[in-house]
Write a protein that holds these residues in place. Structure first.
Motif, PDB file in Angstrom:
ATOM      1  N   GLU A 194       0.823  -1.205   0.000  1.00 28.14           N
ATOM      2  CA  GLU A 194       0.000   0.000   0.000  1.00 28.14           C
ATOM      3  C   GLU A 194       0.857   1.255   0.000  1.00 28.14           C
ATOM      4  OE1 GLU A 194      -3.384   0.157  -0.106  1.00 28.14           O
ATOM      5  OE2 GLU A 194      -3.374  -2.004  -0.345  1.00 28.14           O
ATOM      6  N   SER A 214      -2.071  -5.832   2.592  1.00 30.60           N
ATOM      7  CA  SER A 214      -3.341  -6.064   1.910  1.00 30.60           C
ATOM      8  C   SER A 214      -3.050  -7.031   0.781  1.00 30.60           C
ATOM      9  CB  SER A 214      -3.880  -4.756   1.324  1.00 30.60           C
ATOM     10  OG  SER A 214      -3.094  -4.370   0.216  1.00 30.60           O
ATOM     11  N   ARG A 238      -0.857  -4.556   9.526  1.00 26.38           N
ATOM     12  CA  ARG A 238      -0.486  -3.137   9.470  1.00 26.38           C
ATOM     13  C   ARG A 238       0.316  -2.793  10.722  1.00 26.38           C
ATOM     14  NH1 ARG A 238      -4.404  -0.408   5.817  1.00 26.38           N
ATOM     15  NH2 ARG A 238      -4.654  -2.065   4.283  1.00 26.38           N
ATOM     16  N   GLU A 240       0.655  -0.408  12.435  1.00 24.29           N
ATOM     17  CA  GLU A 240       0.064   0.882  12.779  1.00 24.29           C
ATOM     18  C   GLU A 240       0.736   1.500  13.995  1.00 24.29           C
ATOM     19  OE1 GLU A 240      -2.224   2.474  11.219  1.00 24.29           O
ATOM     20  OE2 GLU A 240      -3.341   0.997  10.028  1.00 24.29           O
ATOM     21  N   ARG A 246     -10.211   2.190  16.452  1.00 18.10           N
ATOM     22  CA  ARG A 246     -10.558   1.469  15.218  1.00 18.10           C
ATOM     23  C   ARG A 246      -9.377   0.921  14.428  1.00 18.10           C
ATOM     24  NH1 ARG A 246     -11.945   5.566  10.672  1.00 18.10           N
ATOM     25  NH2 ARG A 246     -10.380   7.144  11.023  1.00 18.10           N
ATOM     26  N   HIS A 247      -8.182   0.953  15.007  1.00 19.86           N
ATOM     27  CA  HIS A 247      -7.016   0.413  14.313  1.00 19.86           C
ATOM     28  C   HIS A 247      -6.441  -0.808  15.024  1.00 19.86           C
ATOM     29  CE1 HIS A 247      -6.984   4.475  12.493  1.00 19.86           C
ATOM     30  NE2 HIS A 247      -6.561   3.800  11.440  1.00 19.86           N
ATOM     31  N   LEU A 248      -6.198  -1.844  14.255  1.00 19.54           N
ATOM     32  CA  LEU A 248      -5.533  -3.047  14.760  1.00 19.54           C
ATOM     33  C   LEU A 248      -4.274  -3.262  13.937  1.00 19.54           C
ATOM     34  CD1 LEU A 248      -8.619  -5.447  14.963  1.00 19.54           C
ATOM     35  CD2 LEU A 248      -7.378  -4.478  16.914  1.00 19.54           C
ATOM     36  N   GLU A 389     -15.254   4.926   8.357  1.00 17.86           N
ATOM     37  CA  GLU A 389     -14.879   4.187   7.149  1.00 17.86           C
ATOM     38  C   GLU A 389     -14.831   2.678   7.396  1.00 17.86           C
ATOM     39  OE1 GLU A 389     -10.865   5.063   5.719  1.00 17.86           O
ATOM     40  OE2 GLU A 389     -10.879   3.001   4.957  1.00 17.86           O
ATOM     41  N   ILE A 390     -15.447   1.918   6.484  1.00 14.49           N
ATOM     42  CA  ILE A 390     -15.312   0.460   6.544  1.00 14.49           C
ATOM     43  C   ILE A 390     -14.664  -0.115   5.291  1.00 14.49           C
ATOM     44  CG2 ILE A 390     -17.209  -0.011   8.148  1.00 14.49           C
ATOM     45  CD1 ILE A 390     -18.647  -0.981   5.389  1.00 14.49           C
ATOM     46  N   SER A 392     -12.375   0.887   1.495  1.00 13.12           N
ATOM     47  CA  SER A 392     -11.925   1.808   0.464  1.00 13.12           C
ATOM     48  C   SER A 392     -11.724   1.017  -0.809  1.00 13.12           C
ATOM     49  CB  SER A 392     -10.696   2.583   0.902  1.00 13.12           C
ATOM     50  OG  SER A 392      -9.603   1.742   0.933  1.00 13.12           O
ATOM     51  N   GLY A 393     -11.954   1.707  -1.934  1.00 15.31           N
ATOM     52  CA  GLY A 393     -11.889   1.012  -3.215  1.00 15.31           C
ATOM     53  C   GLY A 393     -11.621   1.979  -4.339  1.00 15.31           C
ATOM     54  N   GLY A 433     -11.571  -2.587  -7.551  1.00 12.54           N
ATOM     55  CA  GLY A 433     -12.002  -3.434  -6.441  1.00 12.54           C
ATOM     56  C   GLY A 433     -12.033  -2.650  -5.160  1.00 12.54           C
ATOM     57  N   PHE A 434     -12.144  -3.401  -4.083  1.00 14.22           N
ATOM     58  CA  PHE A 434     -12.211  -2.730  -2.783  1.00 14.22           C
ATOM     59  C   PHE A 434     -11.797  -3.671  -1.667  1.00 14.22           C
ATOM     60  CE2 PHE A 434     -16.351  -4.405  -3.943  1.00 14.22           C
ATOM     61  CZ  PHE A 434     -16.790  -5.068  -2.803  1.00 14.22           C
ATOM     62  N   GLY A 435     -11.484  -3.072  -0.507  1.00 14.56           N
ATOM     63  CA  GLY A 435     -11.101  -3.849   0.668  1.00 14.56           C
ATOM     64  C   GLY A 435     -11.937  -3.412   1.861  1.00 14.56           C
ATOM     65  N   VAL A 436     -12.386  -4.413   2.611  1.00 12.89           N
ATOM     66  CA  VAL A 436     -13.266  -4.172   3.756  1.00 12.89           C
ATOM     67  C   VAL A 436     -12.577  -4.691   5.015  1.00 12.89           C
ATOM     68  CG1 VAL A 436     -15.581  -4.629   4.696  1.00 12.89           C
ATOM     69  CG2 VAL A 436     -15.177  -4.839   2.222  1.00 12.89           C
ATOM     70  N   ILE A 451     -12.846  -1.449  18.413  1.00 18.45           N
ATOM     71  CA  ILE A 451     -12.625  -2.566  17.488  1.00 18.45           C
ATOM     72  C   ILE A 451     -12.097  -3.805  18.220  1.00 18.45           C
ATOM     73  CG2 ILE A 451     -10.227  -1.984  16.843  1.00 18.45           C
ATOM     74  CD1 ILE A 451     -11.170  -2.581  13.877  1.00 18.45           C
TER      75      ILE A 451
HETATM   76  O1  4AD Z   1      -8.259   1.639   3.333  1.00 21.22           O
HETATM   77  P1  4AD Z   1      -7.369   0.445   3.233  1.00 21.22           P
HETATM   78  O2  4AD Z   1      -5.980   0.621   3.712  1.00 21.22           O
HETATM   79  O3  4AD Z   1      -7.395   0.006   1.722  1.00 21.22           O
HETATM   80  C1  4AD Z   1      -6.711  -1.076   1.185  1.00 21.22           C
HETATM   81  O4  4AD Z   1      -6.090  -1.892   1.824  1.00 21.22           O
HETATM   82  C2  4AD Z   1      -6.910  -1.205  -0.287  1.00 21.22           C
HETATM   83  N1  4AD Z   1      -5.976  -2.248  -0.811  1.00 21.22           N
HETATM   84  C3  4AD Z   1      -8.321  -1.586  -0.599  1.00 21.22           C
HETATM   85  C4  4AD Z   1      -8.606  -1.630  -2.037  1.00 21.22           C
HETATM   86  O5  4AD Z   1      -9.010  -2.662  -2.549  1.00 21.22           O
HETATM   87  N2  4AD Z   1      -8.442  -0.534  -2.716  1.00 21.22           N
HETATM   88  O6  4AD Z   1      -8.028  -0.756   4.010  1.00 21.22           O
HETATM   89  C5  4AD Z   1      -9.298  -1.240   3.639  1.00 21.22           C
HETATM   90  C6  4AD Z   1     -10.196  -1.363   4.861  1.00 21.22           C
HETATM   91  C7  4AD Z   1     -10.508  -0.047   5.547  1.00 21.22           C
HETATM   92  O7  4AD Z   1     -11.595   0.596   4.955  1.00 21.22           O
HETATM   93  C8  4AD Z   1     -10.834  -0.491   6.949  1.00 21.22           C
HETATM   94  O8  4AD Z   1     -12.158  -0.971   7.052  1.00 21.22           O
HETATM   95  C9  4AD Z   1      -9.903  -1.638   7.146  1.00 21.22           C
HETATM   96  O9  4AD Z   1      -9.545  -2.115   5.866  1.00 21.22           O
HETATM   97  N3  4AD Z   1      -8.698  -1.226   7.872  1.00 21.22           N
HETATM   98  C10 4AD Z   1      -8.442  -1.534   9.154  1.00 21.22           C
HETATM   99  N4  4AD Z   1      -9.155  -2.215  10.057  1.00 21.22           N
HETATM  100  C11 4AD Z   1      -8.606  -2.372  11.285  1.00 21.22           C
HETATM  101  N5  4AD Z   1      -7.406  -1.908  11.643  1.00 21.22           N
HETATM  102  C12 4AD Z   1      -6.651  -1.222  10.762  1.00 21.22           C
HETATM  103  N6  4AD Z   1      -5.451  -0.789  11.117  1.00 21.22           N
HETATM  104  C13 4AD Z   1      -7.165  -1.000   9.453  1.00 21.22           C
HETATM  105  N7  4AD Z   1      -6.700  -0.402   8.347  1.00 21.22           N
HETATM  106  C14 4AD Z   1      -7.633  -0.551   7.412  1.00 21.22           C
END
Ligand code: 4AD
Length: 466
Positions: A194, A214, A238, A240, A246-248, A389-390, A392-393, A433-436, A451
């Motif tokens: 990322e 990711s 991550r 982080e 909300r961050h793990l 936010e849940i 992003s895509g 695409g997107f990630g949840v 979380i």
């Molecule tokens: O927004 P993020 O970083 O996006 C991606 O990883 C892209 N590859 C997605 C894509 O297909 N474009 O992460 C996607 C989702 C966030 O919206 C959030 O719900 C969750 O992953 N997320 C976390 N959840 C818990 N702890 C964290 N540190 C998170 N970071 C992101």
């Protein structure tokens, strides 16, 4: 004949039947030498078992044995279902078991770090009890997580992780019936996926490597390998430095990647239909679980529309502006602005679930496709539940030269992702695409405040055990 009956199924319909149950001795109360009560709990459901001395059935020794049990010990109870005259308030089941025999399968240590009954109480309930002068210890989050195997036994936790399973199941079922294939991409990778510094670095047999932030790069490469629509459910890492609610450092990612025929709205179509189906399935199949969670953590059901609302980032900025909140039109929204916009959207459109799209390019990852008509924006989106936010895509760049140029512009060492960039040299379809984040979906669906409540064994910057 005797049969094993789950506590959950003990109802008036079984009155007079002999049953055998297995569970934990949650509470033990001696009334006299001749009588005792044991509340037995099995996966969040509780039933009162009554031991009363009678010549041919229960001996005084058995009553004594029962009252000597330690709480949380595993027991088998053989008895007859009876319907008491009064309403029972201390148990989930409205019948009693008149005990004939009670066996201890495994004893718990006599003093527990967490009292399960206290851990299961709502904040309002605790306040009331404290005011009434009741002695009780509020179980704090750290204690819960340190002794997670005990904490997981509360009815709310039993339900929370059943919601996880439901979300995953519906995610999979919906996508499979929409032509998507489930895949698994590697979690040991050569470079960050990322961009940014938040990666766990490691030594891969002498080569620098990291844990995947990711499935981004490989899910796109699978598209280049002609799997037109894919999804993945897997761990995401991550490193982080965020100490937030909300961050793990490790969470479960639900990822989707698909070919785009004409416009990135095709991806947002999938998001909308998929999530309406996930929310519906939670409301329909997890009625009891939601009710149980609500008892400990009260919340209003999520408001969402049949047709998912989409707003552009610019529209969002305008709404915030009109409400007196100034934000950078080409910057990202901070948490506070996102919350505020969530409120404004709810007031205006009556939904707590919506998509915000056409984000400024500068705040999106390097692989994001700029808008054709204005390259300061991008074909990208975030999705929100209750203002957080849940998802992003985006649509991705599928031209290798352009991709490499964008990666460099974003300060990424392209050598570490050359295999990814090269994948687009052999002809690639437009795709997106997107990630949840699964934990966030469950947290926000139930309006939980942390979380860590929706991760079995949360990993955060300060915690890697239990
Ligand atoms: O927004 P993020 O970083 O996006 C991606 O990883 C892209 N590859 C997605 C894509 O297909 N474009 O992460 C996607 C989702 C966030 O919206 C959030 O719900 C969750 O992953 N997320 C976390 N959840 C818990 N702890 C964290 N540190 C998170 N970071 C992101």
């Amino acid at each position: 004949g005797r049969k094993w009956t789950p506590v959950k199924y003990l109802t008036e319909a079984l009155k007079g039947e002999e049953v055998l149950i297995r569970g934990r001795a949650q509470a033990i109360r001696a009334v006299s030498k001749k009588m005792a009560f044991v509340v037995v709990r099995e996966r969040g459901y509780t039933v009162q078992c009554v031991l009363s001395v009678s010549p041919d059935k229960v001996s005084p020794q058995m009553v004594k044995f029962a009252t000597s049990l330690s709480r949380e010990s595993y027991v088998d109870v053989d008895g007859v279902v009876a319907v008491p005259g009064e309403t029972l308030t201390g148990t989930t089941q409205q019948v009693e078991i008149l005990v004939r025999k009670i066996y201890c399968i495994d004893r718990a240590v006599p003093s527990l770090p967490i009292n399960i009954e206290d851990a299961a109480r709502s904040e309002a309930d605790i306040e009331k009890a404290l005011q009434a002068g009741e002695k009780l210890v509020r179980v704090n989050q750290d204690t819960r997580l340190n002794f997670r195997v005990l904490d997981l036994r509360t009815p709310a936790n039993q339900s929370i992780f059943r919601l996880h399973d439901q979300v995953e199941t519906t995610f999979r079922q919906f996508l499979r019936s929409d032509g998507f294939v489930g895949i698994h991409t590697p979690k040991l990778i050569a470079g960050s996926s990322e961009g940014g510094a938040a990666v766990f670095r490691l030594d891969y047999k002498g080569q620098p490597a990291c844990l995947a932030q990711s499935p981004q790069l490989h899910k796109q490469m699978v598209i280049c390998g002609d799997f037109a629509r894919v999804f993945e459910i897997g761990p995401v890492f991550r490193a982080e430095d965020s100490y937030t609610h909300r961050h793990l450092c490790e969470f479960t990612g639900l990822d989707v990647e698909m070919e785009i025929k004409e416009h990135y709205s095709e991806v947002m179509d999938v998001v909308g239909r998929l999530f309406v189906s996930i929310f519906d399935s939670l409301n329909e199949n997890c009625h009891k679980e939601l009710e149980t969670i609500r008892k400990q953590y009260p919340f209003e059901p999520l408001k969402y529309l049949r047709e998912t609302l989409r707003l552009t980032f610019e529209e969002g900025i305008q709404m915030l502006k009109a409400a007196g909140v100034e934000v950078d039109p080409l910057g990202d929204l901070n948490t506070e602005a996102e919350r505020k916009l969530g409120q404004l959207v709810l007031e205006k459109y009556g939904t707590e679930f919506y998509i915000l799209h056409r984000y400024p390019l500068g705040v999106r990852p390097f692989y994001t496709m700029p808008c054709y008509d204005d390259p300061s924006y991008s074909n990208s989106f975030d999705v929100f539940i209750r203002g957080e936010e849940i998802i992003s895509g985006a649509q991705r760049i599928h031209n290798s030269d352009f991709l490499s140029q964008r990666a460099e512009a974003c300060g990424i060492d392209v050598k570490t992702i050359s295999a990814y960039i090269d994948s687009f040299r052999y002809g690639a379809p437009p795709h997106g695409g997107f990630g949840v984040g699964l934990e966030r979906v469950v947290m926000l669906f139930c309006a939980l405040n942390n979380i860590r409540k929706t991760s079995l064994f949360p990993r955060d910057p300060l915690r890697i055990t239990p």
